[in-house]
Design a protein around this motif. Structure first.
Motif, PDB file in Angstrom:
ATOM      1  N   ALA A   1      -5.865 -12.718 -23.772  1.00 42.91           N
ATOM      2  CA  ALA A   1      -5.636 -12.641 -22.448  1.00 42.91           C
ATOM      3  C   ALA A   1      -4.079 -13.323 -22.429  1.00 42.91           C
ATOM      4  CB  ALA A   1      -6.450 -13.765 -22.058  1.00 42.91           C
ATOM      5  N   GLY A   2      -3.437 -13.087 -21.266  1.00 41.33           N
ATOM      6  CA  GLY A   2      -2.191 -13.600 -21.162  1.00 41.33           C
ATOM      7  C   GLY A   2      -1.737 -13.726 -19.700  1.00 41.33           C
ATOM      8  N   GLN A   3      -0.761 -14.613 -19.278  1.00 41.84           N
ATOM      9  CA  GLN A   3      -0.767 -14.613 -17.836  1.00 41.84           C
ATOM     10  C   GLN A   3       0.811 -13.956 -17.591  1.00 41.84           C
ATOM     11  OE1 GLN A   3      -0.319 -19.088 -18.067  1.00 41.84           O
ATOM     12  NE2 GLN A   3      -1.822 -19.165 -16.082  1.00 41.84           N
ATOM     13  N   SER A   4       1.100 -13.558 -16.482  1.00 42.70           N
ATOM     14  CA  SER A   4       2.057 -12.787 -16.201  1.00 42.70           C
ATOM     15  C   SER A   4       3.527 -13.493 -16.233  1.00 42.70           C
ATOM     16  CB  SER A   4       2.170 -11.993 -14.559  1.00 42.70           C
ATOM     17  OG  SER A   4       3.104 -11.240 -14.512  1.00 42.70           O
ATOM     18  N   VAL A   5       4.511 -12.998 -16.795  1.00 41.81           N
ATOM     19  CA  VAL A   5       5.805 -13.615 -16.622  1.00 41.81           C
ATOM     20  C   VAL A   5       6.713 -12.752 -15.610  1.00 41.81           C
ATOM     21  CG1 VAL A   5       5.795 -14.041 -19.382  1.00 41.81           C
ATOM     22  CG2 VAL A   5       6.828 -12.150 -18.529  1.00 41.81           C
ATOM     23  N   VAL A   6       6.336 -11.836 -15.041  1.00 36.18           N
ATOM     24  CA  VAL A   6       6.955 -11.409 -13.955  1.00 36.18           C
ATOM     25  C   VAL A   6       7.002 -11.992 -12.588  1.00 36.18           C
ATOM     26  CG1 VAL A   6       7.051  -9.291 -12.246  1.00 36.18           C
ATOM     27  CG2 VAL A   6       6.206  -9.054 -14.856  1.00 36.18           C
ATOM     28  N   VAL A   7       8.058 -12.278 -12.081  1.00 33.39           N
ATOM     29  CA  VAL A   7       8.238 -13.023 -10.861  1.00 33.39           C
ATOM     30  C   VAL A   7       7.537 -12.474  -9.811  1.00 33.39           C
ATOM     31  CG1 VAL A   7       9.510 -14.137  -9.226  1.00 33.39           C
ATOM     32  CG2 VAL A   7      10.196 -14.380 -11.541  1.00 33.39           C
ATOM     33  N   GLY A   8       6.443 -13.108  -9.186  1.00 35.34           N
ATOM     34  CA  GLY A   8       5.737 -12.401  -8.207  1.00 35.34           C
ATOM     35  C   GLY A   8       4.582 -11.803  -8.614  1.00 35.34           C
ATOM     36  N   GLY A   9       4.163 -11.816 -10.069  1.00 37.83           N
ATOM     37  CA  GLY A   9       3.144 -11.223 -10.524  1.00 37.83           C
ATOM     38  C   GLY A   9       2.669  -9.902 -11.193  1.00 37.83           C
ATOM     39  N   THR A  10       3.496  -8.926 -10.215  1.00 39.28           N
ATOM     40  CA  THR A  10       3.303  -7.530 -10.472  1.00 39.28           C
ATOM     41  C   THR A  10       4.628  -7.034 -10.422  1.00 39.28           C
ATOM     42  OG1 THR A  10       2.591  -7.106  -8.471  1.00 39.28           O
ATOM     43  CG2 THR A  10       0.771  -7.331  -9.684  1.00 39.28           C
ATOM     44  N   ILE A  11       4.582  -5.653 -11.384  1.00 37.99           N
ATOM     45  CA  ILE A  11       5.928  -4.849 -11.617  1.00 37.99           C
ATOM     46  C   ILE A  11       5.790  -4.047 -10.215  1.00 37.99           C
ATOM     47  CG2 ILE A  11       6.835  -2.920 -12.710  1.00 37.99           C
ATOM     48  CD1 ILE A  11       5.819  -4.696 -15.383  1.00 37.99           C
ATOM     49  N   PRO A  12       6.905  -3.760  -9.413  1.00 37.64           N
ATOM     50  CA  PRO A  12       6.854  -2.969  -8.218  1.00 37.64           C
ATOM     51  C   PRO A  12       7.180  -1.554  -8.381  1.00 37.64           C
ATOM     52  CG  PRO A  12       8.959  -4.188  -8.420  1.00 37.64           C
ATOM     53  CD  PRO A  12       8.060  -4.579  -9.487  1.00 37.64           C
TER      54      PRO A  12
ATOM     55  N   TRP B   1      15.770 -17.774 -32.824  1.00 41.97           N
ATOM     56  CA  TRP B   1      15.051 -18.297 -31.702  1.00 41.97           C
ATOM     57  C   TRP B   1      13.575 -17.229 -31.802  1.00 41.97           C
ATOM     58  CZ3 TRP B   1      16.755 -22.190 -28.658  1.00 41.97           C
ATOM     59  CH2 TRP B   1      18.069 -22.734 -28.828  1.00 41.97           C
ATOM     60  N   GLN B   2      12.622 -17.679 -30.864  1.00 49.04           N
ATOM     61  CA  GLN B   2      11.410 -16.851 -30.843  1.00 49.04           C
ATOM     62  C   GLN B   2      10.748 -16.955 -29.721  1.00 49.04           C
ATOM     63  OE1 GLN B   2       9.124 -16.502 -34.251  1.00 49.04           O
ATOM     64  NE2 GLN B   2       7.754 -15.043 -33.462  1.00 49.04           N
ATOM     65  N   ALA B   3      10.129 -16.036 -28.921  1.00 49.67           N
ATOM     66  CA  ALA B   3       9.321 -16.265 -27.808  1.00 49.67           C
ATOM     67  C   ALA B   3       7.792 -16.676 -28.315  1.00 49.67           C
ATOM     68  CB  ALA B   3       9.551 -15.041 -27.037  1.00 49.67           C
ATOM     69  N   MET B   4       7.172 -17.333 -27.401  1.00 53.25           N
ATOM     70  CA  MET B   4       5.726 -17.596 -27.767  1.00 53.25           C
ATOM     71  C   MET B   4       4.956 -17.087 -26.258  1.00 53.25           C
ATOM     72  SD  MET B   4       5.964 -21.336 -29.222  1.00 53.25           S
ATOM     73  CE  MET B   4       4.275 -21.491 -29.318  1.00 53.25           C
ATOM     74  N   GLY B   5       4.055 -16.502 -26.785  1.00 52.67           N
ATOM     75  CA  GLY B   5       3.054 -15.854 -25.504  1.00 52.67           C
ATOM     76  C   GLY B   5       2.683 -14.489 -25.890  1.00 52.67           C
ATOM     77  N   THR B   6       2.203 -13.797 -24.688  1.00 52.61           N
ATOM     78  CA  THR B   6       1.533 -12.435 -24.787  1.00 52.61           C
ATOM     79  C   THR B   6       2.426 -11.485 -23.965  1.00 52.61           C
ATOM     80  OG1 THR B   6       0.164 -12.750 -22.955  1.00 52.61           O
ATOM     81  CG2 THR B   6      -0.609 -13.507 -25.075  1.00 52.61           C
ATOM     82  N   ALA B   7       3.495 -11.714 -23.755  1.00 54.24           N
ATOM     83  CA  ALA B   7       4.391 -10.812 -23.017  1.00 54.24           C
ATOM     84  C   ALA B   7       4.423  -9.500 -23.717  1.00 54.24           C
ATOM     85  CB  ALA B   7       5.823 -11.350 -22.614  1.00 54.24           C
ATOM     86  N   HIS B   8       4.528  -9.450 -25.171  1.00 48.94           N
ATOM     87  CA  HIS B   8       4.895  -8.331 -25.858  1.00 48.94           C
ATOM     88  C   HIS B   8       3.635  -7.483 -25.676  1.00 48.94           C
ATOM     89  CE1 HIS B   8       2.671 -10.999 -28.529  1.00 48.94           C
ATOM     90  NE2 HIS B   8       2.026  -9.875 -29.323  1.00 48.94           N
ATOM     91  N   TRP B   9       2.488  -8.056 -25.355  1.00 50.77           N
ATOM     92  CA  TRP B   9       1.068  -7.094 -25.100  1.00 50.77           C
ATOM     93  C   TRP B   9       1.260  -6.457 -23.460  1.00 50.77           C
ATOM     94  CZ3 TRP B   9      -2.251  -5.031 -28.406  1.00 50.77           C
ATOM     95  CH2 TRP B   9      -2.327  -5.521 -29.257  1.00 50.77           C
ATOM     96  N   ASN B  10       1.613  -7.545 -22.563  1.00 49.84           N
ATOM     97  CA  ASN B  10       1.780  -6.965 -21.428  1.00 49.84           C
ATOM     98  C   ASN B  10       2.422  -8.156 -20.402  1.00 49.84           C
ATOM     99  OD1 ASN B  10       1.093  -5.939 -18.672  1.00 49.84           O
ATOM    100  ND2 ASN B  10      -0.982  -5.628 -19.009  1.00 49.84           N
ATOM    101  N   LEU B  11       3.532  -7.631 -19.879  1.00 51.07           N
ATOM    102  CA  LEU B  11       4.170  -8.538 -19.179  1.00 51.07           C
ATOM    103  C   LEU B  11       3.423  -9.105 -17.805  1.00 51.07           C
ATOM    104  CD1 LEU B  11       7.684  -6.743 -18.770  1.00 51.07           C
ATOM    105  CD2 LEU B  11       7.224  -8.436 -20.240  1.00 51.07           C
ATOM    106  N   GLU B  12       2.384  -8.278 -17.278  1.00 50.46           N
ATOM    107  CA  GLU B  12       1.517  -8.596 -16.327  1.00 50.46           C
ATOM    108  C   GLU B  12       0.335  -9.593 -16.698  1.00 50.46           C
ATOM    109  OE1 GLU B  12       2.724  -5.405 -12.728  1.00 50.46           O
ATOM    110  OE2 GLU B  12       0.866  -4.987 -14.186  1.00 50.46           O
ATOM    111  N   ASP B  13      -0.249 -10.188 -15.702  1.00 50.12           N
ATOM    112  CA  ASP B  13      -1.564 -10.979 -16.180  1.00 50.12           C
ATOM    113  C   ASP B  13      -2.347  -9.830 -16.737  1.00 50.12           C
ATOM    114  OD1 ASP B  13      -1.189 -13.347 -15.002  1.00 50.12           O
ATOM    115  OD2 ASP B  13      -1.795 -12.708 -12.914  1.00 50.12           O
ATOM    116  N   HIS B  14      -3.265 -10.256 -17.914  1.00 45.93           N
ATOM    117  CA  HIS B  14      -4.140  -9.193 -18.443  1.00 45.93           C
ATOM    118  C   HIS B  14      -5.158  -9.980 -19.133  1.00 45.93           C
ATOM    119  CE1 HIS B  14      -1.104 -10.290 -21.539  1.00 45.93           C
ATOM    120  NE2 HIS B  14      -2.141 -10.097 -22.283  1.00 45.93           N
ATOM    121  N   SER B  15      -6.514  -9.494 -19.075  1.00 43.49           N
ATOM    122  CA  SER B  15      -7.804  -9.951 -19.889  1.00 43.49           C
ATOM    123  C   SER B  15      -7.938  -9.772 -21.369  1.00 43.49           C
ATOM    124  CB  SER B  15      -8.983  -9.548 -19.093  1.00 43.49           C
ATOM    125  OG  SER B  15      -8.734  -9.941 -17.634  1.00 43.49           O
ATOM    126  N   ALA B  16      -8.461 -10.527 -22.075  1.00 45.56           N
ATOM    127  CA  ALA B  16      -8.694 -10.147 -23.299  1.00 45.56           C
ATOM    128  C   ALA B  16      -9.471  -8.626 -23.512  1.00 45.56           C
ATOM    129  CB  ALA B  16      -9.580 -11.154 -24.143  1.00 45.56           C
TER     130      ALA B  16
END
Length: 285
Positions: free
Chosen positions: A94-105, A63-78
């Motif tokens: 650039a990547g979209q957040s995989v954190v439920v709610g968007g940001t880490i508390p 199995w393998q994940a696809m996306g940019t979570a390994h760069w940053n779990l939260e929203d981030h620009s290039a």
């Protein structure tokens, strides 16, 4: 360093024991198609691949994940990195957040430490030093991993740093020592594999953006088959020393579909020696 090598030896020993109980369908773990069903059975194809093991869903595979979570779990620009000589080859996508709610508390102190981590990147990142990535980071690094599911315990093997872990399915047990990959106790919640990971040291990060935790980390993972070739993955993060409340990440994981899909060796220690010990070597010359 002591924990990382001890953990690997222990895991390999346990892996040998697990292999004795692996069901016949585990050969699919190398990405091979499922074997033909016997005459009078259910036939070939998805039904055979999804055949249950000991009454539970079959997660065997690469199995393998696809996306940019390994760069940053939260929203981030290039963004650029310090490696300007590589131009766009090693820039941050650039990547979209995989954190439920968007940001880490984060608690204030935790947020400050993340900023310090980023100032020292990449040398401050455990990944650059070839340290085991821990959970959940090992799941969504840009490398495949393999699940080997037997009648009882389940083995997870990760390409990065040749790391692995045993998920203990019989009855929960306490971690003997804090370690890079933690201690995994598993159970079934219907068709979902639930894994509670404790006994984590405080040396791993969640991504390359400096997101971090303390030795109070507890991770509860949920793996749910959403079809023949993908898993819905969810992890709940609890760490009262670092965060103001528990938080979750969610993402799909995909089956590697190459006919000969398998894990290859990525023993990266030799690639990090100059980063770790280069200064010492120069002093002795």
């Amino acid at each position: 360093m002591r924990y990382r090598f001890t953990g690997a030896v222990v895991a390999m020993t346990l892996a040998a024991a697990v292999s004795l109980t692996v069901a016949p369908t585990a050969q699919q773990g190398r990405g091979n198609p499922p074997p033909p069903a016997p005459a009078g059975g259910q036939g070939r194809g998805p039904a055979a691949r999804l055949a249950q093991i000991a009454g539970h869903p079959n997660f065997n595979g690469v199995w393998q994940a696809m996306g940019t979570a390994h760069w940053n779990l939260e929203d981030h620009s290039a963004a650029a990195t310090p490696f300007w000589q590589l131009g766009a080859m090693f820039a941050i996508p650039a990547g979209q957040s995989v954190v439920v709610g968007g940001t880490i508390p984060y608690l204030p102190a935790g947020l400050k430490k993340r900023e310090e981590n980023m100032k020292g990147w990449p040398k401050s990142d455990p990944e650059a030093k070839c340290y085991m990535a821990g959970i959940p980071r090992s799941t969504y690094m840009p490398y495949p991993f393999q699940i080997v599911q037997g009648q009882k315990d389940i083995l997870f093997v990760y390409e990065y740093a040749s790391s692995n872990r045993i998920v203990h399915m019989d009855k929960p047990s306490e971690p003997p020592v804090d370690s890079w990959m933690g201690w995994s106790n598993g159970k079934w919640d219907g068709n979902t594999l639930v894994i509670e990971v404790t006994g984590n040291n405080d040396q791993t990060w969640f991504d390359r953006a400096g997101n971090h935790h303390s030795d109070g980390l507890k991770v509860t993972e949920r793996y749910t088959l959403a079809g023949e070739n993908h898993i819905n993955y969810e992890a709940t993060i609890e760490d009262a020393k670092t965060f103001s409340k528990p938080w979750q990440i969610r993402m799909p994981l995909y089956r590697r579909m190459e006919q000969n899909a398998q894990l290859l060796e990525y023993k990266c220690v030799e690639f990090s020696e100059e980063l770790l010990y280069g200064d010492l070597k120069k002093k002795t010359e």
